[in-house]
Design a protein around this motif. Structure first.
Motif, PDB file in Angstrom:
ATOM      1  N   ALA A   1      -2.964  -1.165 -10.217  1.00 47.06           N
ATOM      2  CA  ALA A   1      -2.283  -1.904  -9.153  1.00 47.06           C
ATOM      3  C   ALA A   1      -2.613  -1.321  -7.781  1.00 47.06           C
ATOM      4  CB  ALA A   1      -0.771  -1.882  -9.385  1.00 47.06           C
ATOM      5  N   ALA A   2      -2.620   0.029  -7.689  1.00 45.33           N
ATOM      6  CA  ALA A   2      -2.930   0.669  -6.411  1.00 45.33           C
ATOM      7  C   ALA A   2      -4.366   0.395  -5.993  1.00 45.33           C
ATOM      8  CB  ALA A   2      -2.681   2.174  -6.514  1.00 45.33           C
ATOM      9  N   LEU A   3      -5.293   0.484  -6.925  1.00 44.43           N
ATOM     10  CA  LEU A   3      -6.700   0.225  -6.594  1.00 44.43           C
ATOM     11  C   LEU A   3      -6.908  -1.221  -6.164  1.00 44.43           C
ATOM     12  CD1 LEU A   3      -8.489   2.220  -9.446  1.00 44.43           C
ATOM     13  CD2 LEU A   3      -8.337   2.828  -7.016  1.00 44.43           C
ATOM     14  N   SER A   4      -6.206  -2.140  -6.818  1.00 39.99           N
ATOM     15  CA  SER A   4      -6.345  -3.553  -6.459  1.00 39.99           C
ATOM     16  C   SER A   4      -5.840  -3.810  -5.040  1.00 39.99           C
ATOM     17  CB  SER A   4      -5.585  -4.428  -7.459  1.00 39.99           C
ATOM     18  OG  SER A   4      -5.640  -5.784  -7.096  1.00 39.99           O
ATOM     19  N   LEU A   5      -4.719  -3.169  -4.668  1.00 39.36           N
ATOM     20  CA  LEU A   5      -4.184  -3.361  -3.321  1.00 39.36           C
ATOM     21  C   LEU A   5      -5.060  -2.694  -2.270  1.00 39.36           C
ATOM     22  CD1 LEU A   5      -0.356  -2.819  -3.976  1.00 39.36           C
ATOM     23  CD2 LEU A   5      -1.575  -4.972  -3.703  1.00 39.36           C
ATOM     24  N   LEU A   6      -5.596  -1.489  -2.592  1.00 40.76           N
ATOM     25  CA  LEU A   6      -6.440  -0.780  -1.637  1.00 40.76           C
ATOM     26  C   LEU A   6      -7.779  -1.476  -1.443  1.00 40.76           C
ATOM     27  CD1 LEU A   6      -5.735   2.932  -2.657  1.00 40.76           C
ATOM     28  CD2 LEU A   6      -4.949   1.737  -0.600  1.00 40.76           C
ATOM     29  N   ALA A   7      -8.216  -2.225  -2.459  1.00 42.57           N
ATOM     30  CA  ALA A   7      -9.485  -2.938  -2.325  1.00 42.57           C
ATOM     31  C   ALA A   7      -9.411  -4.009  -1.237  1.00 42.57           C
ATOM     32  CB  ALA A   7      -9.866  -3.567  -3.669  1.00 42.57           C
ATOM     33  N   HIS A   8      -8.219  -4.501  -0.972  1.00 41.76           N
ATOM     34  CA  HIS A   8      -8.004  -5.485   0.106  1.00 41.76           C
ATOM     35  C   HIS A   8      -6.851  -4.990   0.974  1.00 41.76           C
ATOM     36  CE1 HIS A   8      -9.689  -7.643  -3.420  1.00 41.76           C
ATOM     37  NE2 HIS A   8     -10.409  -8.288  -2.504  1.00 41.76           N
ATOM     38  N   ALA A   9      -7.076  -3.835   1.611  1.00 40.49           N
ATOM     39  CA  ALA A   9      -6.009  -3.170   2.354  1.00 40.49           C
ATOM     40  C   ALA A   9      -5.464  -4.027   3.495  1.00 40.49           C
ATOM     41  CB  ALA A   9      -6.514  -1.836   2.903  1.00 40.49           C
ATOM     42  N   GLY A  10      -6.344  -4.688   4.226  1.00 41.81           N
ATOM     43  CA  GLY A  10      -5.891  -5.520   5.342  1.00 41.81           C
ATOM     44  C   GLY A  10      -5.028  -6.665   4.886  1.00 41.81           C
ATOM     45  N   ARG A  11      -5.487  -7.356   3.829  1.00 40.07           N
ATOM     46  CA  ARG A  11      -4.695  -8.473   3.326  1.00 40.07           C
ATOM     47  C   ARG A  11      -3.361  -7.981   2.771  1.00 40.07           C
ATOM     48  NH1 ARG A  11      -7.278 -11.732  -1.511  1.00 40.07           N
ATOM     49  NH2 ARG A  11      -6.615  -9.834  -2.613  1.00 40.07           N
ATOM     50  N   SER A  12      -3.373  -6.829   2.095  1.00 35.22           N
ATOM     51  CA  SER A  12      -2.134  -6.283   1.541  1.00 35.22           C
ATOM     52  C   SER A  12      -1.145  -5.939   2.650  1.00 35.22           C
ATOM     53  CB  SER A  12      -2.443  -5.037   0.700  1.00 35.22           C
ATOM     54  OG  SER A  12      -3.301  -5.353  -0.379  1.00 35.22           O
ATOM     55  N   ALA A  13      -1.674  -5.354   3.758  1.00 34.42           N
ATOM     56  CA  ALA A  13      -0.787  -4.981   4.861  1.00 34.42           C
ATOM     57  C   ALA A  13      -0.147  -6.218   5.498  1.00 34.42           C
ATOM     58  CB  ALA A  13      -1.564  -4.194   5.911  1.00 34.42           C
ATOM     59  N   LEU A  14      -0.945  -7.260   5.701  1.00 34.07           N
ATOM     60  CA  LEU A  14      -0.393  -8.484   6.281  1.00 34.07           C
ATOM     61  C   LEU A  14       0.619  -9.127   5.345  1.00 34.07           C
ATOM     62  CD1 LEU A  14      -3.610 -10.062   7.857  1.00 34.07           C
ATOM     63  CD2 LEU A  14      -1.696  -8.959   9.053  1.00 34.07           C
ATOM     64  N   THR A  15       0.338  -9.078   4.047  1.00 35.42           N
ATOM     65  CA  THR A  15       1.257  -9.670   3.072  1.00 35.42           C
ATOM     66  C   THR A  15       2.594  -8.939   3.052  1.00 35.42           C
ATOM     67  OG1 THR A  15      -0.637 -10.320   1.714  1.00 35.42           O
ATOM     68  CG2 THR A  15       1.534 -10.316   0.660  1.00 35.42           C
ATOM     69  N   ALA A  16       2.531  -7.601   3.183  1.00 31.42           N
ATOM     70  CA  ALA A  16       3.769  -6.807   3.125  1.00 31.42           C
ATOM     71  C   ALA A  16       4.522  -6.807   4.451  1.00 31.42           C
ATOM     72  CB  ALA A  16       3.439  -5.370   2.729  1.00 31.42           C
ATOM     73  N   ALA A  17       3.956  -7.421   5.493  1.00 30.17           N
ATOM     74  CA  ALA A  17       4.598  -7.371   6.819  1.00 30.17           C
ATOM     75  C   ALA A  17       6.001  -7.969   6.796  1.00 30.17           C
ATOM     76  CB  ALA A  17       3.734  -8.101   7.846  1.00 30.17           C
ATOM     77  N   GLY A  18       6.178  -9.045   6.048  1.00 32.49           N
ATOM     78  CA  GLY A  18       7.499  -9.663   5.986  1.00 32.49           C
ATOM     79  C   GLY A  18       8.538  -8.738   5.388  1.00 32.49           C
ATOM     80  N   VAL A  19       8.136  -8.003   4.319  1.00 34.04           N
ATOM     81  CA  VAL A  19       9.069  -7.057   3.696  1.00 34.04           C
ATOM     82  C   VAL A  19       9.362  -5.907   4.654  1.00 34.04           C
ATOM     83  CG1 VAL A  19       9.433  -5.505   1.749  1.00 34.04           C
ATOM     84  CG2 VAL A  19       8.261  -7.674   1.402  1.00 34.04           C
ATOM     85  N   VAL A  20       8.324  -5.419   5.340  1.00 30.98           N
ATOM     86  CA  VAL A  20       8.521  -4.327   6.304  1.00 30.98           C
ATOM     87  C   VAL A  20       9.517  -4.748   7.388  1.00 30.98           C
ATOM     88  CG1 VAL A  20       7.394  -2.937   8.079  1.00 30.98           C
ATOM     89  CG2 VAL A  20       6.252  -3.320   5.891  1.00 30.98           C
ATOM     90  N   LEU A  21       9.330  -5.935   7.938  1.00 32.43           N
ATOM     91  CA  LEU A  21      10.229  -6.412   8.991  1.00 32.43           C
ATOM     92  C   LEU A  21      11.649  -6.595   8.472  1.00 32.43           C
ATOM     93  CD1 LEU A  21       7.945  -9.007  10.814  1.00 32.43           C
ATOM     94  CD2 LEU A  21       8.588  -6.723  11.593  1.00 32.43           C
ATOM     95  N   GLY A  22      11.767  -7.158   7.274  1.00 30.18           N
ATOM     96  CA  GLY A  22      13.097  -7.383   6.720  1.00 30.18           C
ATOM     97  C   GLY A  22      13.848  -6.089   6.480  1.00 30.18           C
ATOM     98  N   CYS A  23      13.181  -5.110   5.853  1.00 31.55           N
ATOM     99  CA  CYS A  23      13.839  -3.829   5.575  1.00 31.55           C
ATOM    100  C   CYS A  23      14.114  -3.057   6.859  1.00 31.55           C
ATOM    101  CB  CYS A  23      12.975  -2.996   4.623  1.00 31.55           C
ATOM    102  SG  CYS A  23      12.828  -3.698   2.962  1.00 31.55           S
ATOM    103  N   ALA A  24      13.167  -3.103   7.803  1.00 33.91           N
ATOM    104  CA  ALA A  24      13.387  -2.427   9.087  1.00 33.91           C
ATOM    105  C   ALA A  24      14.572  -3.042   9.824  1.00 33.91           C
ATOM    106  CB  ALA A  24      12.130  -2.504   9.942  1.00 33.91           C
ATOM    107  N   ALA A  25      14.658  -4.374   9.797  1.00 32.35           N
ATOM    108  CA  ALA A  25      15.779  -5.045  10.464  1.00 32.35           C
ATOM    109  C   ALA A  25      17.101  -4.675   9.813  1.00 32.35           C
ATOM    110  CB  ALA A  25      15.578  -6.560  10.423  1.00 32.35           C
ATOM    111  N   LEU A  26      17.103  -4.595   8.481  1.00 27.43           N
ATOM    112  CA  LEU A  26      18.336  -4.260   7.772  1.00 27.43           C
ATOM    113  C   LEU A  26      18.795  -2.847   8.120  1.00 27.43           C
ATOM    114  CD1 LEU A  26      20.487  -4.904   5.652  1.00 27.43           C
ATOM    115  CD2 LEU A  26      18.914  -4.075   3.909  1.00 27.43           C
ATOM    116  N   VAL A  27      17.895  -1.862   8.000  1.00 24.89           N
ATOM    117  CA  VAL A  27      18.268  -0.470   8.258  1.00 24.89           C
ATOM    118  C   VAL A  27      18.628  -0.264   9.723  1.00 24.89           C
ATOM    119  CG1 VAL A  27      17.437   1.912   8.229  1.00 24.89           C
ATOM    120  CG2 VAL A  27      16.875   0.380   6.340  1.00 24.89           C
ATOM    121  N   ALA A  28      17.787  -0.810  10.625  1.00 20.04           N
ATOM    122  CA  ALA A  28      18.043  -0.623  12.054  1.00 20.04           C
ATOM    123  C   ALA A  28      19.345  -1.292  12.479  1.00 20.04           C
ATOM    124  CB  ALA A  28      16.874  -1.172  12.869  1.00 20.04           C
TER     125      ALA A  28
END
Length: 409
Positions: free
Chosen positions: A22-49
């Protein structure tokens, strides 16, 4: 040799291998993975902040309330001034009554106050330059300690000057500017009587109305009231109490001041700051949770959409896995592991961003940051759950890919 040699051995995926793939698959497309996870990052950051900032702001409101009005009790007689004649001091404002109030557990300072209607003020004798008009606040040393004026020039009067009825006053900064007074020690005329400006103040700890009043010793104000035919003064007793003691002291103060007729006095005590803080926290938290859940829902949708779109691009890979012996369940678990790992990483990063945001905002405003680490942990776990839920539908679709059809592409 046991078992049927014609039957293939049951293949299983080890957890370590699953995580590594799973880690190798995500790292193989690091840019796409980062953009995909952006929504989760924003949601969790908004919740904690948001949770951290709401708790920090609520604590700040409570602390400010404690410092000011939450530590003050005002006692007055309902309906009259408490004695015959404007200059008479009622029983509940006399030294013995005030001493009983000061002895109550939780009272730090207490004293009598007399507020007179507006009087003319001037720098010179009548016929000179016009001055201003202001109310007169006569306070003894105890009440002055409750009001807590912040002096920018000169000094405050003490108990000796109060007992002597000294002709001294404290002026608010705005009134001093209107009278063109820039230092202590000069004379000002109140009702054509001379008074020495002992000090100038620009703020008070309590009783903001004092910022528009001339402050003088209680006995000095009493002599002004006795010689005037104007409306009788307003009388009350001010008490500074410790945080949390306002309500009990408010209940006990009338009995301490006037035991024989306590029902004739009324006290004003502020609400409990803890209750105020809980109300603020409840209102803010409800709004924050709705906004954070919406952000997490957007993150779930973005991961699910990206994973579904990726099935077509990875059809050959999925077909090859099936051709070398991977079962549909293996493909399902593999894709589920990828989306879960992606959500978990997004949740951890978002929680860290939220914590940094809370600390930065709090320190930037000089506040003490209030953080509950359980919120950050739950947000990170929520990110993982978001990824898990997002991978269910794409994982099921991946199991429908036929090896032969996929390998032909």
């Amino acid at each position: 040799m046991s078992g049927d040699p014609a039957r293939p051995a049951r293949r299983r995926i080890r957890a370590r291998d699953l995580f590594t793939e799973a880690a190798l698959s995500l790292l193989a497309h690091a840019g796409r993975s980062a953009l995909t996870a952006a929504g989760v990052v924003l949601g969790c950051a908004a919740l904690v902040a948001s949770m951290g900032l709401s708790a920090t702001l609520s604590r700040q409101v409570s602390d400010s309330f404690d410092i000011g009005r939450a530590t003050q009790v005002v006692v007055r007689r309902a309906g009259d001034t408490g004695g015959p004649g404007a200059g008479a001091v009622p029983l509940w404002q006399r030294p013995a009554a005030l001493e009983r109030l000061r002895r109550l557990n939780g009272v730090d300072a207490a004293g009598a106050r007399m507020t007179l209607p507006e009087r003319p003020l001037a720098r010179t004798l009548p016929g000179g330059k016009p001055g201003a008009r202001a109310r007169i606040a006569g306070v003894d040393a105890g009440a002055l300690a409750v009001v807590g004026p912040r002096l920018v020039r000169g000094r405050a009067f003490d108990a000796f000057r109060d007992r002597a009825g000294a002709p001294v006053v404290l002026l608010p900064a705005g009134l001093a500017r209107a009278l063109e007074i820039d230092r202590a020690g000069v004379a000002v005329f109140v009702d054509d009587r001379p008074f020495t400006v002992l000090g100038v103040f620009d703020d008070v700890a309590r009783e903001p109305a004092t910022l528009a009043s001339v402050v003088m010793p209680f006995r000095t104000a009493q002599s002004l009231a006795g010689g005037s035919s104007a409306a009788p003064p307003e009388r009350d007793v001010l008490a500074r109490v410790r945080p949390g003691a306002a309500r009990p002291i408010g209940n006990q103060a009338p009995l301490a001041l006037l035991p024989e007729a306590a029902e004739g006095l009324e006290s004003a005590a502020p609400p409990d700051p803890l209750t105020l803080r809980r109300e603020v926290e409840g209102s803010v938290t409800a709004l924050v949770l709705v906004a954070s859940l919406i952000a997490l829902a957007v993150g779930t949708f973005s991961i699910a959409t990206a994973a579904t779109a990726g099935i077509a691009a990875r059809a050959a890979e999925i077909g090859l896995r099936r051709a070398v012996g991977a079962r549909p369940g293996h493909v399902f678990v593999q894709l589920l592991a990828e989306t879960t790992l992606l959500g978990a990483v997004g949740g951890i990063v978002g929680s860290a961003v939220g914590v940094v945001a809370v600390v930065a905002v709090a320190l930037g405003n000089g506040w003490a940051p209030v953080l509950d680490l359980r919120t950050a942990v739950l947000a990170a776990a929520g990110g993982a759950v978001t990824g898990l839920v997002a991978g269910l539908l794409p994982g099921w679709r991946a199991t429908r890919v036929q090896p032969v059809v996929a390998l032909r592409r």
